[in-house]
Design a protein around this motif. Structure first.
Motif, PDB file in Angstrom:
ATOM      1  N   ALA A 186     -13.365  28.854  53.914  1.00 22.18           N
ATOM      2  CA  ALA A 186     -12.332  28.646  52.898  1.00 22.18           C
ATOM      3  C   ALA A 186     -12.523  27.295  52.222  1.00 22.18           C
ATOM      4  N   GLU A 187     -12.897  26.286  52.988  1.00 24.01           N
ATOM      5  CA  GLU A 187     -13.099  24.950  52.418  1.00 24.01           C
ATOM      6  C   GLU A 187     -14.219  24.961  51.381  1.00 24.01           C
ATOM      7  N   LYS A 188     -15.344  25.623  51.706  1.00 26.69           N
ATOM      8  CA  LYS A 188     -16.463  25.687  50.763  1.00 26.69           C
ATOM      9  C   LYS A 188     -16.106  26.505  49.527  1.00 26.69           C
ATOM     10  N   ILE A 189     -15.324  27.559  49.701  1.00 23.23           N
ATOM     11  CA  ILE A 189     -14.894  28.355  48.547  1.00 23.23           C
ATOM     12  C   ILE A 189     -14.092  27.487  47.584  1.00 23.23           C
ATOM     13  N   PHE A 190     -13.152  26.717  48.106  1.00 20.98           N
ATOM     14  CA  PHE A 190     -12.346  25.853  47.252  1.00 20.98           C
ATOM     15  C   PHE A 190     -13.200  24.754  46.625  1.00 20.98           C
ATOM     16  N   GLN A 191     -14.169  24.214  47.361  1.00 24.49           N
ATOM     17  CA  GLN A 191     -15.069  23.209  46.798  1.00 24.49           C
ATOM     18  C   GLN A 191     -15.895  23.807  45.657  1.00 24.49           C
ATOM     19  N   PHE A 192     -16.340  25.035  45.836  1.00 27.58           N
ATOM     20  CA  PHE A 192     -17.142  25.703  44.808  1.00 27.58           C
ATOM     21  C   PHE A 192     -16.327  25.896  43.535  1.00 27.58           C
ATOM     22  N   VAL A 193     -15.117  26.408  43.680  1.00 30.65           N
ATOM     23  CA  VAL A 193     -14.264  26.632  42.512  1.00 30.65           C
ATOM     24  C   VAL A 193     -13.964  25.311  41.811  1.00 30.65           C
ATOM     25  N   THR A 194     -13.716  24.254  42.564  1.00 30.48           N
ATOM     26  CA  THR A 194     -13.463  22.940  41.977  1.00 30.48           C
ATOM     27  C   THR A 194     -14.666  22.453  41.175  1.00 30.48           C
ATOM     28  N   ALA A 195     -15.883  22.682  41.696  1.00 34.92           N
ATOM     29  CA  ALA A 195     -17.097  22.273  40.994  1.00 34.92           C
ATOM     30  C   ALA A 195     -17.290  23.063  39.704  1.00 34.92           C
ATOM     31  N   VAL A 196     -16.954  24.340  39.723  1.00 31.96           N
ATOM     32  CA  VAL A 196     -17.038  25.158  38.500  1.00 31.96           C
ATOM     33  C   VAL A 196     -16.081  24.628  37.445  1.00 31.96           C
ATOM     34  N   ARG A 197     -14.857  24.317  37.841  1.00 29.94           N
ATOM     35  CA  ARG A 197     -13.879  23.808  36.887  1.00 29.94           C
ATOM     36  C   ARG A 197     -14.296  22.440  36.344  1.00 29.94           C
ATOM     37  N   ALA A 198     -15.003  21.645  37.160  1.00 32.82           N
ATOM     38  CA  ALA A 198     -15.518  20.363  36.682  1.00 32.82           C
ATOM     39  C   ALA A 198     -16.549  20.580  35.578  1.00 32.82           C
ATOM     40  N   ALA A 199     -17.390  21.605  35.721  1.00 26.23           N
ATOM     41  CA  ALA A 199     -18.364  21.920  34.678  1.00 26.23           C
ATOM     42  C   ALA A 199     -17.667  22.348  33.401  1.00 26.23           C
ATOM     43  N   ASP A 200     -16.630  23.184  33.537  1.00 24.23           N
ATOM     44  CA  ASP A 200     -15.877  23.620  32.356  1.00 24.23           C
ATOM     45  C   ASP A 200     -15.270  22.421  31.630  1.00 24.23           C
ATOM     46  N   GLU A 201     -14.761  21.469  32.395  1.00 28.80           N
ATOM     47  CA  GLU A 201     -14.151  20.279  31.798  1.00 28.80           C
ATOM     48  C   GLU A 201     -15.190  19.447  31.057  1.00 28.80           C
ATOM     49  N   GLN A 202     -16.371  19.311  31.646  1.00 24.06           N
ATOM     50  CA  GLN A 202     -17.435  18.566  30.967  1.00 24.06           C
ATOM     51  C   GLN A 202     -17.837  19.235  29.658  1.00 24.06           C
ATOM     52  N   LEU A 203     -17.954  20.558  29.678  1.00 25.36           N
ATOM     53  CA  LEU A 203     -18.328  21.286  28.472  1.00 25.36           C
ATOM     54  C   LEU A 203     -17.252  21.161  27.397  1.00 25.36           C
ATOM     55  N   ALA A 204     -16.003  21.224  27.798  1.00 23.90           N
ATOM     56  CA  ALA A 204     -14.908  21.094  26.837  1.00 23.90           C
ATOM     57  C   ALA A 204     -14.903  19.715  26.200  1.00 23.90           C
ATOM     58  N   LYS A 205     -15.131  18.674  26.999  1.00 26.99           N
ATOM     59  CA  LYS A 205     -15.165  17.316  26.460  1.00 26.99           C
ATOM     60  C   LYS A 205     -16.342  17.136  25.513  1.00 26.99           C
ATOM     61  N   ALA A 206     -17.495  17.696  25.879  1.00 21.41           N
ATOM     62  CA  ALA A 206     -18.670  17.582  25.014  1.00 21.41           C
ATOM     63  C   ALA A 206     -18.431  18.278  23.686  1.00 21.41           C
ATOM     64  N   SER A 207     -17.825  19.463  23.738  1.00 20.29           N
ATOM     65  CA  SER A 207     -17.531  20.191  22.504  1.00 20.29           C
ATOM     66  C   SER A 207     -16.526  19.435  21.649  1.00 20.29           C
ATOM     67  N   PHE A 208     -15.559  18.805  22.282  1.00 17.75           N
ATOM     68  CA  PHE A 208     -14.546  18.036  21.567  1.00 17.75           C
ATOM     69  C   PHE A 208     -15.182  16.892  20.798  1.00 17.75           C
ATOM     70  N   HIS A 209     -16.111  16.179  21.447  1.00 16.75           N
ATOM     71  CA  HIS A 209     -16.742  15.037  20.799  1.00 16.75           C
ATOM     72  C   HIS A 209     -17.650  15.493  19.653  1.00 16.75           C
ATOM     73  N   VAL A 210     -18.341  16.595  19.844  1.00 19.08           N
ATOM     74  CA  VAL A 210     -19.218  17.111  18.797  1.00 19.08           C
ATOM     75  C   VAL A 210     -18.415  17.500  17.556  1.00 19.08           C
ATOM     76  N   GLN A 211     -17.222  18.066  17.758  1.00 21.73           N
ATOM     77  CA  GLN A 211     -16.456  18.584  16.632  1.00 21.73           C
ATOM     78  C   GLN A 211     -15.513  17.552  16.001  1.00 21.73           C
ATOM     79  N   LEU A 212     -15.464  16.339  16.543  1.00 17.86           N
ATOM     80  CA  LEU A 212     -14.606  15.331  15.926  1.00 17.86           C
ATOM     81  C   LEU A 212     -15.083  15.017  14.507  1.00 17.86           C
ATOM     82  N   PRO A 213     -14.188  14.958  13.525  1.00 17.69           N
ATOM     83  CA  PRO A 213     -14.583  14.609  12.159  1.00 17.69           C
ATOM     84  C   PRO A 213     -15.018  13.170  12.089  1.00 17.69           C
ATOM     85  N   THR A 214     -15.903  12.880  11.149  1.00 17.77           N
ATOM     86  CA  THR A 214     -16.444  11.525  11.008  1.00 17.77           C
ATOM     87  C   THR A 214     -15.597  10.652  10.080  1.00 17.77           C
TER      88      THR A 214
END
Length: 243
Positions: A214-242
């Protein structure tokens, strides 16, 4: 123009935990927020369960958590009989099934299905034409990417993600040797290559074959959500108007 204060919404990475054999592991997967539970209906696998046992475990699933039944070169009648015991199951073909054989096995109930692609290991391995493979299996709901090893079922091996083609006209499921430690990097590398990306883990969240942590399952899900957060932040910075 004033930039928005919210990052754009990206599709979240769906998560499947495969090779479930125990009630407490099914409950842990549900509690973690994962999207799908996989049952291996391949007798040689150490994670094998019968169709009746898969049905028993699947009855613990709440709405919107999907059961997935993994088959390896099973006759269509066997697939149909197992699916009848597990209503709403997604089929995962992990053997040598042709497009026609997959379609035949899934057709009686028009069930959604996934097709595993076995990606060769090592830089010197023969090239695998994933674009053609996805085209051949265009009726599949997604192509699941796993490492090519002797035998069938989950390999527990990681293939070289960088060798995948840059653009595949299919939804993809990344599998093969994923763990809480490497899944974030896998998502960051593979997400841009397909229409969407899900991840599938088995051995990476186990204490022994077929017995999940159960501990590893929760760690895995947390790591997946961390990747989603990184992708969202990267997309946000790319789409910011100049201006």
């Amino acid at each position: 123009m004033t930039p928005t204060s919210h990052a754009p919404t990206l599709p979240r990475t769906r998560i499947k935990i495969c090779g479930l054999t125990r009630e407490e592991d099914v409950d842990a997967v549900v509690a973690s927020g994962a999207d799908a539970v996989g049952f291996v209906l391949y007798p040689p696998s150490p994670r094998h369960v019968s169709a009746a046992r898969a049905a028993e475990l699947a009855r613990r699933l709440p709405p919107f958590v999907s059961p997935v039944l993994l088959f390896v070169n099973s006759p269509a009648a066997e697939v149909e009989a197992a699916c009848a015991q597990v209503p709403g199951a997604v089929i995962q073909f992990h053997g040598d099934e042709s497009p026609a054989e997959c379609a035949q096995a899934a057709a009686p109930g028009q069930r959604p299905w996934l097709r595993a692609a076995r990606i060769p290991l090592g830089l010197s391995a023969p090239a695998f034409d994933l674009v053609k493979y996805a085209s051949d299996y265009k009726e599949a709901r997604a192509i699941l990417l796993d490492a090519h090893v002797d035998g069938y079922g989950g390999s527990g091996k990681t293939f070289n993600w960088s060798l995948l083609p840059p653009s595949v006209n299919s939804h993809l499921v990344l599998s093969g040797g994923l763990t809480p430690a490497n899944v974030t990097d896998g998502i960051l590398q593979v997400r841009p290559r397909g229409l969407s990306l899900a991840v599938d883990v088995s051995s990476g969240v186990e204490v022994s074959k077929g017995i999940k942590s159960a501990e590893k399952i929760f760690q895995f899900v947390t790591a997946v959500r961390a990747a989603d957060e990184q992708l969202a932040k990267a997309s946000f910075h790319v789409q910011l108007p100049t201006t």
